[in-house]
Design a protein around this motif. Structure first.
Motif, PDB file in Angstrom:
ATOM      1  N   LEU A  15      -0.036 -14.647   6.304  1.00 55.17           N
ATOM      2  CA  LEU A  15      -0.364 -13.436   6.677  1.00 55.17           C
ATOM      3  C   LEU A  15      -1.949 -13.289   6.941  1.00 55.17           C
ATOM      4  O   LEU A  15      -2.708 -13.821   6.214  1.00 55.17           O
ATOM      5  N   LYS A  16      -2.544 -12.319   7.662  1.00 56.22           N
ATOM      6  CA  LYS A  16      -3.856 -11.771   7.825  1.00 56.22           C
ATOM      7  C   LYS A  16      -4.132 -10.999   6.560  1.00 56.22           C
ATOM      8  O   LYS A  16      -5.273 -10.764   6.246  1.00 56.22           O
ATOM      9  N   LEU A  17      -2.951 -10.492   5.911  1.00 56.26           N
ATOM     10  CA  LEU A  17      -3.328  -9.447   4.961  1.00 56.26           C
ATOM     11  C   LEU A  17      -3.802 -10.443   3.820  1.00 56.26           C
ATOM     12  O   LEU A  17      -3.074 -11.422   3.299  1.00 56.26           O
ATOM     13  N   THR A  18      -4.802 -10.009   2.808  1.00 52.22           N
ATOM     14  CA  THR A  18      -5.572 -10.711   1.985  1.00 52.22           C
ATOM     15  C   THR A  18      -5.420 -10.299   0.642  1.00 52.22           C
ATOM     16  O   THR A  18      -5.739 -11.054  -0.219  1.00 52.22           O
ATOM     17  N   GLU A  19      -5.057  -8.945   0.468  1.00 49.72           N
ATOM     18  CA  GLU A  19      -5.432  -8.374  -0.866  1.00 49.72           C
ATOM     19  C   GLU A  19      -4.606  -6.933  -0.847  1.00 49.72           C
ATOM     20  O   GLU A  19      -4.237  -6.301   0.137  1.00 49.72           O
ATOM     21  N   VAL A  20      -4.001  -6.898  -2.062  1.00 50.03           N
ATOM     22  CA  VAL A  20      -3.447  -5.289  -2.255  1.00 50.03           C
ATOM     23  C   VAL A  20      -3.710  -4.883  -3.507  1.00 50.03           C
ATOM     24  O   VAL A  20      -3.932  -5.536  -4.620  1.00 50.03           O
ATOM     25  N   THR A  21      -4.249  -3.766  -3.682  1.00 54.79           N
ATOM     26  CA  THR A  21      -4.664  -2.887  -4.834  1.00 54.79           C
ATOM     27  C   THR A  21      -3.946  -1.629  -5.105  1.00 54.79           C
ATOM     28  O   THR A  21      -3.548  -1.189  -3.987  1.00 54.79           O
ATOM     29  N   GLN A  22      -3.992  -1.559  -6.285  1.00 52.25           N
ATOM     30  CA  GLN A  22      -3.340  -0.014  -6.730  1.00 52.25           C
ATOM     31  C   GLN A  22      -4.402   0.937  -6.963  1.00 52.25           C
ATOM     32  O   GLN A  22      -5.313   0.585  -7.482  1.00 52.25           O
ATOM     33  N   VAL A  23      -4.321   2.134  -6.632  1.00 46.69           N
ATOM     34  CA  VAL A  23      -5.349   3.250  -6.752  1.00 46.69           C
ATOM     35  C   VAL A  23      -4.632   4.495  -7.386  1.00 46.69           C
ATOM     36  O   VAL A  23      -3.440   4.879  -6.990  1.00 46.69           O
ATOM     37  N   ASP A  24      -5.459   5.352  -7.791  1.00 45.39           N
ATOM     38  CA  ASP A  24      -5.024   6.674  -8.110  1.00 45.39           C
ATOM     39  C   ASP A  24      -4.819   7.653  -6.761  1.00 45.39           C
ATOM     40  O   ASP A  24      -5.963   7.863  -6.385  1.00 45.39           O
ATOM     41  N   ARG A  58      -6.637  -5.671   4.299  1.00 41.21           N
ATOM     42  CA  ARG A  58      -6.229  -5.268   2.738  1.00 41.21           C
ATOM     43  C   ARG A  58      -5.266  -4.139   2.719  1.00 41.21           C
ATOM     44  O   ARG A  58      -5.406  -3.141   3.792  1.00 41.21           O
ATOM     45  N   VAL A  59      -4.533  -3.956   1.709  1.00 42.10           N
ATOM     46  CA  VAL A  59      -3.738  -2.585   1.536  1.00 42.10           C
ATOM     47  C   VAL A  59      -4.160  -2.083   0.232  1.00 42.10           C
ATOM     48  O   VAL A  59      -4.366  -2.821  -1.004  1.00 42.10           O
ATOM     49  N   GLU A  60      -4.107  -0.635   0.239  1.00 41.11           N
ATOM     50  CA  GLU A  60      -4.218   0.083  -1.038  1.00 41.11           C
ATOM     51  C   GLU A  60      -3.001   1.208  -1.217  1.00 41.11           C
ATOM     52  O   GLU A  60      -2.518   1.681  -0.016  1.00 41.11           O
ATOM     53  N   HIS A  61      -2.497   1.171  -2.420  1.00 39.43           N
ATOM     54  CA  HIS A  61      -1.369   2.230  -2.350  1.00 39.43           C
ATOM     55  C   HIS A  61      -1.411   2.689  -3.811  1.00 39.43           C
ATOM     56  O   HIS A  61      -2.177   2.555  -4.758  1.00 39.43           O
ATOM     57  N   ASP A  62      -0.372   3.825  -3.870  1.00 41.29           N
ATOM     58  CA  ASP A  62      -0.736   4.478  -5.285  1.00 41.29           C
ATOM     59  C   ASP A  62      -0.317   3.737  -6.407  1.00 41.29           C
ATOM     60  O   ASP A  62       0.306   2.765  -6.191  1.00 41.29           O
ATOM     61  N   GLN A  63      -0.303   4.241  -7.634  1.00 43.64           N
ATOM     62  CA  GLN A  63      -0.031   3.685  -8.820  1.00 43.64           C
ATOM     63  C   GLN A  63       1.355   3.871  -9.349  1.00 43.64           C
ATOM     64  O   GLN A  63       1.614   3.835 -10.459  1.00 43.64           O
ATOM     65  N   SER A  64       2.123   4.642  -8.419  1.00 43.29           N
ATOM     66  CA  SER A  64       3.269   5.154  -8.980  1.00 43.29           C
ATOM     67  C   SER A  64       4.420   3.845  -9.297  1.00 43.29           C
ATOM     68  O   SER A  64       4.179   2.945  -8.971  1.00 43.29           O
ATOM     69  N   LYS A  65       5.557   4.372 -10.009  1.00 43.09           N
ATOM     70  CA  LYS A  65       6.355   3.178 -10.697  1.00 43.09           C
ATOM     71  C   LYS A  65       7.184   2.686  -9.526  1.00 43.09           C
ATOM     72  O   LYS A  65       7.421   1.328  -9.555  1.00 43.09           O
ATOM     73  N   ASN A  66       7.497   3.472  -8.480  1.00 45.33           N
ATOM     74  CA  ASN A  66       8.157   3.146  -7.326  1.00 45.33           C
ATOM     75  C   ASN A  66       7.426   2.040  -6.751  1.00 45.33           C
ATOM     76  O   ASN A  66       7.862   0.996  -6.214  1.00 45.33           O
ATOM     77  N   LEU A  67       5.979   2.209  -6.521  1.00 49.28           N
ATOM     78  CA  LEU A  67       5.307   1.205  -5.768  1.00 49.28           C
ATOM     79  C   LEU A  67       4.896  -0.073  -6.510  1.00 49.28           C
ATOM     80  O   LEU A  67       4.416  -0.831  -5.725  1.00 49.28           O
ATOM     81  N   LEU A  68       5.331  -0.249  -7.867  1.00 50.56           N
ATOM     82  CA  LEU A  68       5.159  -1.397  -8.418  1.00 50.56           C
ATOM     83  C   LEU A  68       6.143  -2.613  -7.675  1.00 50.56           C
ATOM     84  O   LEU A  68       5.656  -3.621  -7.757  1.00 50.56           O
ATOM     85  N   ARG A  69       7.075  -2.104  -7.411  1.00 52.18           N
ATOM     86  CA  ARG A  69       7.989  -3.010  -6.584  1.00 52.18           C
ATOM     87  C   ARG A  69       7.170  -3.497  -5.265  1.00 52.18           C
ATOM     88  O   ARG A  69       7.220  -4.743  -5.004  1.00 52.18           O
ATOM     89  N   TYR A  70       6.651  -2.815  -4.483  1.00 52.42           N
ATOM     90  CA  TYR A  70       6.344  -2.946  -3.392  1.00 52.42           C
ATOM     91  C   TYR A  70       4.969  -3.680  -3.424  1.00 52.42           C
ATOM     92  O   TYR A  70       4.620  -4.805  -2.747  1.00 52.42           O
ATOM     93  N   ASN A  71       4.127  -3.461  -4.610  1.00 49.12           N
ATOM     94  CA  ASN A  71       3.166  -4.418  -4.774  1.00 49.12           C
ATOM     95  C   ASN A  71       3.244  -5.698  -5.078  1.00 49.12           C
ATOM     96  O   ASN A  71       2.725  -6.596  -4.797  1.00 49.12           O
ATOM     97  N   GLU A  72       4.438  -5.886  -5.951  1.00 47.21           N
ATOM     98  CA  GLU A  72       4.795  -7.344  -6.258  1.00 47.21           C
ATOM     99  C   GLU A  72       5.034  -8.002  -5.011  1.00 47.21           C
ATOM    100  O   GLU A  72       4.769  -9.187  -4.834  1.00 47.21           O
ATOM    101  N   LEU A  73       5.985  -7.413  -4.307  1.00 44.01           N
ATOM    102  CA  LEU A  73       6.317  -7.937  -2.936  1.00 44.01           C
ATOM    103  C   LEU A  73       5.204  -8.361  -2.039  1.00 44.01           C
ATOM    104  O   LEU A  73       5.161  -9.387  -1.323  1.00 44.01           O
TER     105      LEU A  73
END
Length: 359
Positions: free
Chosen positions: A266-275, A226-241
């Motif tokens: 993909l083997k990627l199963t989940e993406v979440t945003q974190v602070d 899985r993938v975790e990333h920041d909640q920044s506005k820029n990463l909203l686009r990455y999250n969507e993709l």
């Protein structure tokens, strides 16, 4: 979706994202880093190297301003690169825009005439030559205006914007490089204009960045991750993709270069945003991409200061760092991209991942 705590987790951070405007002069480079490290391990490393940190989170840009932090930052990155799975991707956005110009404003002309323009990386070679020699061959202001008109035409997709692009091509010294500019300047090739007007075509670099990160994460992961990333506005686009990638269940594989391929599902199963303030691991991803972007700016003479870029780059193994930069070593380009499926990849991703989400 509930978090799969037993799945390997890559933490991601990005830098240099400017949406469709990839000519932004203040941010020449865009990239992202992914590192598979737990928050507990990340917190331990941060405490080890920056025990007196007072800020609420570790931020590369703030730390690199002080020379007294440089050796600690380098040692921290050495630990990350030798002990944990990671990948960093950097692209020259100016070159990427020229590559997009070649893919959509040049290649369709040759395709209609039965020529495989992508064979052995010819598109990368032409884009490199245009990027490095375009200003002198075509005229500096005219070449800049051409790229601005191209970026706007892809965004607007209107007859006036496409007409302006053709006029901009004709205003260059296009006869100095007719192979690249002729389709628009001489013929106003309808097949090229149709490609630019396709809703699935845009100049957002986020998809290009993610393709490269995923191609490596898929190889590095032994199973689902899985993938975790920041909640920044820029990463909203990455999250969507990333979510689109996860949801894409068609069974298909593409060879992109000699060392990279991508296979769905993909083997990627989940993406979440974190602070990021609550995620030491995301903070370390920020350190990795921040240092890489700084090094790119320093090595190209755009900026100065921060870590020694040569020392930093020497820490990376070959498969930990991916870059998209212009190169006039055309033979090396040919070897690297020989037998790849560039045309199929571009068409497939434009149809399935670019543009607005499918309903």
């Amino acid at each position: 979706m509930s978090k799969s705590t037993d799945a390997e987790c890559f933490r991601i951070d990005e830098s240099g994202y400017t949406g469709y405007d990839i000519l932004n002069s203040d941010q020449r480079f865009q990239g992202a880093s992914a590192v598979a490290i737990s928050d507990e391990e990340a917190a331990r490393l941060i405490k080890e190297y920056f025990p007196r940190l007072q800020a609420p989170e570790l931020k590369y840009r703030s730390l690199s301003r002080r020379k007294s932090n440089h050796q600690r930052l380098l040692s921290l990155q050495r630990d990350l690169l030798t002990q944990y799975k990671s990948v960093t991707y950097i692209c020259d956005k100016h070159y990427l825009l020229v590559l997009m110009f070649v893919d959509y404003a040049v290649e369709p002309f040759y395709y209609e005439r039965g020529m495989n323009f992508y064979a052995d990386g010819q598109n990368y070679a032409m884009a490199s030559l245009l990027t490095l020699a375009g200003p002198s061959l075509l005229g500096q202001p005219a070449f800049d205006n051409l790229l601005i008109a191209f970026q706007n035409a892809v965004k607007e997709k209107t007859p006036p914007a496409l007409k302006t692009l053709v006029k901009a091509a004709r205003a260059t010294q296009w006869s100095e490089f007719p192979e690249a500019l002729g389709p628009l300047a001489q013929f106003a090739a309808p097949e090229c204009l149709k490609a630019l007007a396709n809703p699935g075509v845009d100049t957002d670099a986020a998809l290009v960045v993610l393709q490269s990160l995923i191609s490596r994460m898929e190889v590095m992961s032994d199973g689902p991750y899985r993938v975790e990333h920041d909640q920044s506005k820029n990463l909203l686009r990455y999250n969507e993709l990333l979510q689109r990638f996860i949801d894409h269940d068609q069974d298909i594989e593409f060879r992109q270069t000699q060392i990279a391929s991508i296979k769905f599902p993909l083997k990627l199963t989940e993406v979440t945003q974190v602070d990021s303030k609550a995620s030491p691991a995301v903070q370390l991803a920020d350190v990795m991409i921040g240092a890489a972007i700084e090094a790119a700016n320093n090595m190209t003479g755009l900026r100065s200061g921060g870590l020694d870029p040569e020392i930093l780059m020497s820490l990376y193994a070959e498969n930990q760092f991916i870059h998209l930069m212009p190169s006039i070593d055309f033979e090396e380009q040919r070897r690297f991209r020989e037998g790849t499926q560039a045309s199929e990849v571009i068409d497939y991703f434009a149809a399935n991942f670019f543009g607005p989400p499918k309903v």
